[in-house]
Design a protein around this motif. Sequence first.
Motif, PDB file in Angstrom:
ATOM      1  N   GLY A  88     -35.595 -43.803  -4.379  1.00  0.00           N
ATOM      2  CA  GLY A  88     -36.912 -44.291  -4.757  1.00  0.00           C
ATOM      3  C   GLY A  88     -37.510 -43.533  -5.921  1.00  0.00           C
ATOM      4  N   PRO A  89     -38.607 -44.046  -6.447  1.00  0.00           N
ATOM      5  CA  PRO A  89     -39.268 -43.411  -7.596  1.00  0.00           C
ATOM      6  C   PRO A  89     -40.317 -42.380  -7.175  1.00  0.00           C
ATOM      7  CG  PRO A  89     -40.316 -45.508  -7.116  1.00  0.00           C
ATOM      8  CD  PRO A  89     -39.235 -45.321  -6.072  1.00  0.00           C
ATOM      9  N   ALA A  90     -40.591 -41.443  -8.064  1.00  0.00           N
ATOM     10  CA  ALA A  90     -41.688 -40.490  -7.876  1.00  0.00           C
ATOM     11  C   ALA A  90     -42.947 -41.143  -8.441  1.00  0.00           C
ATOM     12  CB  ALA A  90     -41.383 -39.178  -8.592  1.00  0.00           C
ATOM     13  N   ILE A 134     -35.245 -38.816  -4.667  1.00  0.00           N
ATOM     14  CA  ILE A 134     -36.350 -39.377  -5.442  1.00  0.00           C
ATOM     15  C   ILE A 134     -36.071 -39.131  -6.929  1.00  0.00           C
ATOM     16  CG2 ILE A 134     -38.815 -39.112  -5.972  1.00  0.00           C
ATOM     17  CD1 ILE A 134     -38.332 -40.465  -3.256  1.00  0.00           C
ATOM     18  N   SER A 135     -36.186 -40.197  -7.715  1.00  0.00           N
ATOM     19  CA  SER A 135     -35.957 -40.082  -9.153  1.00  0.00           C
ATOM     20  C   SER A 135     -37.213 -39.596  -9.850  1.00  0.00           C
ATOM     21  CB  SER A 135     -35.559 -41.446  -9.731  1.00  0.00           C
ATOM     22  OG  SER A 135     -35.753 -41.457 -11.137  1.00  0.00           O
ATOM     23  N   GLU A 136     -37.098 -38.452 -10.544  1.00  0.00           N
ATOM     24  CA  GLU A 136     -38.223 -37.923 -11.315  1.00  0.00           C
ATOM     25  C   GLU A 136     -37.956 -38.073 -12.812  1.00  0.00           C
ATOM     26  OE1 GLU A 136     -39.101 -33.954  -9.891  1.00  0.00           O
ATOM     27  OE2 GLU A 136     -40.687 -34.785  -8.649  1.00  0.00           O
ATOM     28  N   SER A 137     -37.033 -38.943 -13.155  1.00  0.00           N
ATOM     29  CA  SER A 137     -36.765 -39.215 -14.570  1.00  0.00           C
ATOM     30  C   SER A 137     -37.964 -39.951 -15.160  1.00  0.00           C
ATOM     31  CB  SER A 137     -35.501 -40.077 -14.659  1.00  0.00           C
ATOM     32  OG  SER A 137     -35.716 -41.225 -15.442  1.00  0.00           O
ATOM     33  N   PRO A 138     -38.138 -39.913 -16.478  1.00  0.00           N
ATOM     34  CA  PRO A 138     -39.243 -40.676 -17.073  1.00  0.00           C
ATOM     35  C   PRO A 138     -39.130 -42.173 -16.753  1.00  0.00           C
ATOM     36  CG  PRO A 138     -38.262 -39.187 -18.685  1.00  0.00           C
ATOM     37  CD  PRO A 138     -37.392 -39.142 -17.466  1.00  0.00           C
TER      38      PRO A 138
END
Length: 279
Positions: free
Chosen positions: A4-6, A254-258
């Motif tokens: 999931g996204p951050a 959790i994806s913390e990429s831009p």
Amino acid sequence: MRWGPAGIPFDFKGSTAEAIGYAADEGLDAFECEFVKGVRMKHELASEARRIAEEKRVSLSAHAPYWINCAAMERMKIDAAIRNIMETARIAQVLGAGVIVFHPGFYMGRSPEETMRLVKKTLEDVVDRMKQEEIKGVWLGLETTGKKTQFGTLSENIELSASLEVTKPVVDFAHVHAREGGTLKKKADYLRIFTEIENKLGKDAVRHFHSHFSEVAWNERGERHHMILGEEYSPPFKPLAEVIVENGFDGTIISESPLLDVDALKMKRIYDEVASNKV
Ligand SMILES: [Zn+2]
């Protein structure tokens, strides 16, 4: 595994509740609610977010404010840290979020041992308050920090988790990589992280882990920026996927990429590919 996204997906406009539905429709099944600049969500919206998350089977987590410092010099700042963690814990309970993630603190010229003692004292206070308020099912997630001035190496967070109730380490792989000057390259580099957690905290800790991933730009002081997956940065994601599949680890990334959700989907795709090749 869950992905999931951050926070609110890249390019999405709307409330947290709507964003959770959107992420689920994209194929994701985790979502970290970001309270990094303070907890301002109304309980009504949190209940709505929970309803959608349950309906769409998305597991929620929360990120507490950035300015938390459990080892602050001034009593006032310690109180503020406790207040901010408690506010996040309360909203997490309304959300049904299983873990609240935060950076534990700063050394500020003191030894790691002294800082550990202070962080622990503050968190014992938090754990007591959580009990008093009957907040249950919410873990305190100690994030591995990306700068050398910050308390919170993997070993420090593991040690604290072992000695405090409802506390667990949250590995931010980008931060570990940046802080150690680019050490995560191969499967063995990821495996030693899981092995250390499992040896000190037991099997459950690697079967229900919570973590953050992105590529990262860093310098000699540590982390600079989270970067997009698969460009010219590191650490590489695929060896991590292989280590998880081969060892039967399980948890949430959790994806913390831009690109948030976009890169969460990319990781899920790579992981699914690795997993299906194994069968
Ligand atoms: Zn992180």
